[in-house]
Design a protein around this motif. Structure first.
Motif, PDB file in Angstrom:
ATOM      1  N   VAL A 243      34.230  39.109  47.275  1.00 37.84           N
ATOM      2  CA  VAL A 243      33.628  37.778  47.300  1.00 37.84           C
ATOM      3  C   VAL A 243      32.123  37.930  47.385  1.00 37.84           C
ATOM      4  N   GLN A 244      31.414  37.124  46.612  1.00 35.10           N
ATOM      5  CA  GLN A 244      29.945  37.114  46.620  1.00 35.10           C
ATOM      6  C   GLN A 244      29.461  35.668  46.567  1.00 35.10           C
ATOM      7  N   ILE A 245      28.447  35.356  47.400  1.00 37.47           N
ATOM      8  CA  ILE A 245      27.847  34.022  47.347  1.00 37.47           C
ATOM      9  C   ILE A 245      26.350  34.156  47.099  1.00 37.47           C
ATOM     10  N   SER A 246      25.857  33.317  46.205  1.00 41.56           N
ATOM     11  CA  SER A 246      24.443  33.276  45.863  1.00 41.56           C
ATOM     12  C   SER A 246      24.223  32.029  45.019  1.00 41.56           C
ATOM     13  N   PRO A 247      23.083  31.372  45.111  1.00 41.52           N
ATOM     14  CA  PRO A 247      22.845  30.182  44.297  1.00 41.52           C
ATOM     15  C   PRO A 247      23.022  30.482  42.807  1.00 41.52           C
ATOM     16  N   ASN A 248      23.932  29.767  42.178  1.00 42.09           N
ATOM     17  CA  ASN A 248      24.237  29.895  40.742  1.00 42.09           C
ATOM     18  C   ASN A 248      24.807  31.261  40.361  1.00 42.09           C
ATOM     19  N   ASP A 249      25.282  32.023  41.340  1.00 44.51           N
ATOM     20  CA  ASP A 249      25.831  33.345  41.027  1.00 44.51           C
ATOM     21  C   ASP A 249      26.893  33.747  42.057  1.00 44.51           C
ATOM     22  N   SER A 250      27.810  32.851  42.358  1.00 51.31           N
ATOM     23  CA  SER A 250      28.890  33.132  43.308  1.00 51.31           C
ATOM     24  C   SER A 250      30.186  33.370  42.532  1.00 51.31           C
ATOM     25  N   PHE A 251      30.993  34.319  42.977  1.00 48.07           N
ATOM     26  CA  PHE A 251      32.272  34.542  42.313  1.00 48.07           C
ATOM     27  C   PHE A 251      33.240  35.296  43.221  1.00 48.07           C
ATOM     28  N   VAL A 252      34.503  35.227  42.831  1.00 50.54           N
ATOM     29  CA  VAL A 252      35.600  35.926  43.519  1.00 50.54           C
ATOM     30  C   VAL A 252      36.278  36.814  42.493  1.00 50.54           C
ATOM     31  N   GLY A 253      36.570  38.048  42.871  1.00 47.72           N
ATOM     32  CA  GLY A 253      37.210  38.972  41.946  1.00 47.72           C
ATOM     33  C   GLY A 253      37.892  40.093  42.680  1.00 47.72           C
ATOM     34  N   GLY A 254      38.288  41.106  41.904  1.00 49.62           N
ATOM     35  CA  GLY A 254      38.942  42.251  42.517  1.00 49.62           C
ATOM     36  C   GLY A 254      39.402  43.254  41.490  1.00 49.62           C
ATOM     37  N   PHE A 291      41.763  33.740  36.313  1.00 50.12           N
ATOM     38  CA  PHE A 291      40.868  34.870  36.052  1.00 50.12           C
ATOM     39  C   PHE A 291      40.719  35.254  34.577  1.00 50.12           C
ATOM     40  N   LEU A 292      41.571  34.748  33.705  1.00 53.90           N
ATOM     41  CA  LEU A 292      41.509  35.122  32.285  1.00 53.90           C
ATOM     42  C   LEU A 292      41.269  33.905  31.408  1.00 53.90           C
ATOM     43  N   SER A 293      40.495  32.966  31.918  1.00 55.08           N
ATOM     44  CA  SER A 293      40.038  31.792  31.166  1.00 55.08           C
ATOM     45  C   SER A 293      41.182  30.963  30.584  1.00 55.08           C
ATOM     46  N   GLY A 294      42.321  30.971  31.272  1.00 52.82           N
ATOM     47  CA  GLY A 294      43.446  30.159  30.812  1.00 52.82           C
ATOM     48  C   GLY A 294      44.021  30.596  29.493  1.00 52.82           C
ATOM     49  N   SER A 295      43.904  31.869  29.168  1.00 56.90           N
ATOM     50  CA  SER A 295      44.393  32.386  27.894  1.00 56.90           C
ATOM     51  C   SER A 295      45.922  32.342  27.848  1.00 56.90           C
ATOM     52  N   SER A 296      46.459  32.452  26.651  1.00 54.18           N
ATOM     53  CA  SER A 296      47.916  32.474  26.477  1.00 54.18           C
ATOM     54  C   SER A 296      48.470  33.827  26.904  1.00 54.18           C
ATOM     55  N   ALA A 297      49.789  33.910  26.935  1.00 54.31           N
ATOM     56  CA  ALA A 297      50.423  35.162  27.342  1.00 54.31           C
ATOM     57  C   ALA A 297      50.068  36.300  26.382  1.00 54.31           C
ATOM     58  N   LYS A 298      50.003  35.976  25.085  1.00 54.02           N
ATOM     59  CA  LYS A 298      49.653  37.004  24.119  1.00 54.02           C
ATOM     60  C   LYS A 298      48.170  37.382  24.199  1.00 54.02           C
ATOM     61  N   GLY A 299      47.321  36.425  24.563  1.00 55.28           N
ATOM     62  CA  GLY A 299      45.891  36.696  24.611  1.00 55.28           C
ATOM     63  C   GLY A 299      45.394  37.201  25.948  1.00 55.28           C
ATOM     64  N   ALA A 300      46.285  37.310  26.942  1.00 54.40           N
ATOM     65  CA  ALA A 300      45.866  37.723  28.282  1.00 54.40           C
ATOM     66  C   ALA A 300      45.339  39.152  28.279  1.00 54.40           C
ATOM     67  N   VAL A 301      46.029  40.040  27.571  1.00 52.20           N
ATOM     68  CA  VAL A 301      45.606  41.441  27.536  1.00 52.20           C
ATOM     69  C   VAL A 301      44.261  41.579  26.828  1.00 52.20           C
ATOM     70  N   LYS A 302      44.080  40.844  25.723  1.00 55.87           N
ATOM     71  CA  LYS A 302      42.804  40.897  25.019  1.00 55.87           C
ATOM     72  C   LYS A 302      41.664  40.367  25.883  1.00 55.87           C
ATOM     73  N   THR A 336      38.928  45.335  36.371  1.00 54.37           N
ATOM     74  CA  THR A 336      38.554  44.248  37.280  1.00 54.37           C
ATOM     75  C   THR A 336      38.744  42.902  36.592  1.00 54.37           C
ATOM     76  N   VAL A 337      38.878  41.875  37.430  1.00 56.22           N
ATOM     77  CA  VAL A 337      38.879  40.490  36.974  1.00 56.22           C
ATOM     78  C   VAL A 337      38.041  39.687  37.955  1.00 56.22           C
ATOM     79  N   GLY A 338      37.553  38.542  37.516  1.00 58.24           N
ATOM     80  CA  GLY A 338      36.743  37.703  38.402  1.00 58.24           C
ATOM     81  C   GLY A 338      36.580  36.311  37.838  1.00 58.24           C
ATOM     82  N   THR A 339      36.222  35.396  38.718  1.00 59.40           N
ATOM     83  CA  THR A 339      35.960  34.018  38.311  1.00 59.40           C
ATOM     84  C   THR A 339      34.787  33.480  39.113  1.00 59.40           C
ATOM     85  N   LYS A 340      33.959  32.672  38.473  1.00 58.90           N
ATOM     86  CA  LYS A 340      32.763  32.158  39.125  1.00 58.90           C
ATOM     87  C   LYS A 340      33.082  30.931  39.967  1.00 58.90           C
TER      88      LYS A 340
END
Length: 412
Positions: A243-254, A291-302, A336-340
């Motif tokens: 987890v990282q917090i900063s103005p206009n640059d906060s996100f959660v990932g792993g 974490f994968l921008s709502g991609s489809s099952a086929k597009g998740a790996v890409k 890794t994956v992450g979301t802002k």
């Protein structure tokens, strides 16, 4: 010639009184010396027109002799009284000044060599700033206070040691706010992932100090607060939550930011022999949504490959065929994956629940990476049994197909 005794002098004065009068009118040698000495340290007398007036030694002596009339007798005067007295300089004026606003960076009064525009000898007193007032929003363990984000914004605009020393009070209060939030978040995470222990803050929270010894960026501080949780805290060989917090640059990932050679070899071996094991986790509904921008099952790996493409190999890894069907996964050196998070989400009263939900979606991915790279003894045996069962099922299917082929041949 012998000196006259005091009695003889007194008798002479008694016979001739004019002797004593002449003696009293005559200025003393000490007074003459002091008057002459003082004239070197005081300005010459000037008349009303501003021109220097002629010196009058007699008047100067007379003034000094009148002042000496109140002094102690000459025989009791000390050596200090005979020394010339210098005119004292006026005491320096103390002026209270505060540091200019952040918009005049580099010209603050507390910086060395900055021109203040004040007269020489003026003493400037700069009061150390106090931390920002909490205002109408109280500090809480399960939220991020707006003052913490304001401090990080100011730190990014004034990233140097002198500034942080001046605003140390703001830094301390912001760090305390962040640490209390991390403790509350740790309690939530241990409920989601039972492999995460409750570690001290120093093993979870990253320091804001940067190592600039080999960096082209000279700024000494990170303009954000961050923390990472794994089985061994922010350091160690395990995949971690971040987890990282900063103005206009906060996100959660792993995940694995920089796996070592052994862990990377284990991940590539799994992708080579059983790639569906990782793909199934990536195609999870929550994983794709968060974490994968709502991609489809086929597009998740890409989408996952695109996220980690920055550090991927340009060619095939050693020991693998360039025509491998999952060569793009094999080239990865970071998993890794992450979301802002927006500033509004960070400052929201439900930020603790929001990050906990993201950790829940991230848990299967972290667990999969750890089981592949550093499996527990029980997990390793289970995986081997699963592989054997898969092999038995494939063999049974092949036997049934052969039997059907033989039956069809005999019927013919």
């Amino acid at each position: 010639m012998a000196r006259k005794s005091a009695n003889t002098i007194e008798s002479d004065e008694a016979k001739d009184p004019s002797i004593g009068d002449r003696k009293r009118k005559q200025p003393s040698t000490r007074a003459s010396q002091r008057a002459a000495t003082k004239s070197r340290y005081f300005e010459h007398n000037t008349d009303e027109s501003g021109e220097e007036a002629p010196e009058d030694s007699s008047s100067s002596v007379d003034v000094e002799s009148e002042d000496d009339s109140d002094d102690e007798p000459e025989e009791h005067s000390s050596e200090e009284e005979q020394r010339p007295r210098k005119r004292r300089t006026p005491a320096s004026t103390k002026t209270s000044q505060t540091a200019p606003a952040a918009g005049t960076k580099g010209k603050e009064l507390w910086r060395q060599g900055v021109s203040t525009g004040l007269a020489p000898g003026t003493q400037v007193i700069i009061k150390k700033p106090k931390p920002r007032a909490a205002g109408s929003t109280p500090y809480s363990d399960d939220t991020i206070h707006p003052n913490t984000m304001l401090f990080l914004k100011d730190l990014k605009a004034n990233n140097d040691r002198e500034w942080l020393k001046m605003y140390d009070a703001d830094y301390r209060s912001s760090l305390k706010d962040w640490n209390s939030f991390v403790e509350a978040l740790t309690e939530k995470l241990t409920e989601i992932d039972d492999t995460i222990p409750e570690l001290p803050l120093k093993d979870v929270v990253f320091r804001i100090y940067r190592d600039i010894r080999f960096s082209k960026d000279p700024t000494p501080y990170k303009p954000y607060f961050s923390a990472a949780w794994s089985r061994t805290g922010r350091k160690g060989p395990y995949a971690a939550y971040y987890v990282q917090i900063s103005p206009n640059d906060s996100f959660v990932g792993g995940g694995y930011w920089s796996p070592d050679a052994r862990a990377l070899a284990a991940l590539r071996n799994t992708i080579d022999k059983n790639p569906q094991r990782l793909k199934d986790v990536l195609m999870n509904d929550q994983m794709r949504a968060e974490f994968l921008s709502g991609s489809s099952a086929k597009g998740a790996v890409k989408a996952f490959i695109k996220t980690n493409a920055e550090t991927a190999l340009k060619t095939k890894p050693k020991g693998y065929d360039a025509g491998h069907p999952d060569i793009d996964l094999l080239r990865l050196r970071r998993f890794t994956v992450g979301t802002k998070l927006t500033d509004a989400e960070v400052l929201d009263a439900q930020v603790l629940r929001r990050i906990a939900d993201l950790f829940s979606a991230l848990h299967p991915f972290i667990a999969c990476l750890n089981r592949i790279s550093l499996p527990d003894p029980g997990e390793e045996e289970t995986d081997a049994d699963d592989d054997d069962e898969d092999g038995d099922e494939e063999q049974e299917a092949e036997d049934e197909q052969n039997e059907e082929s033989e039956t069809e041949a005999s019927d013919a």
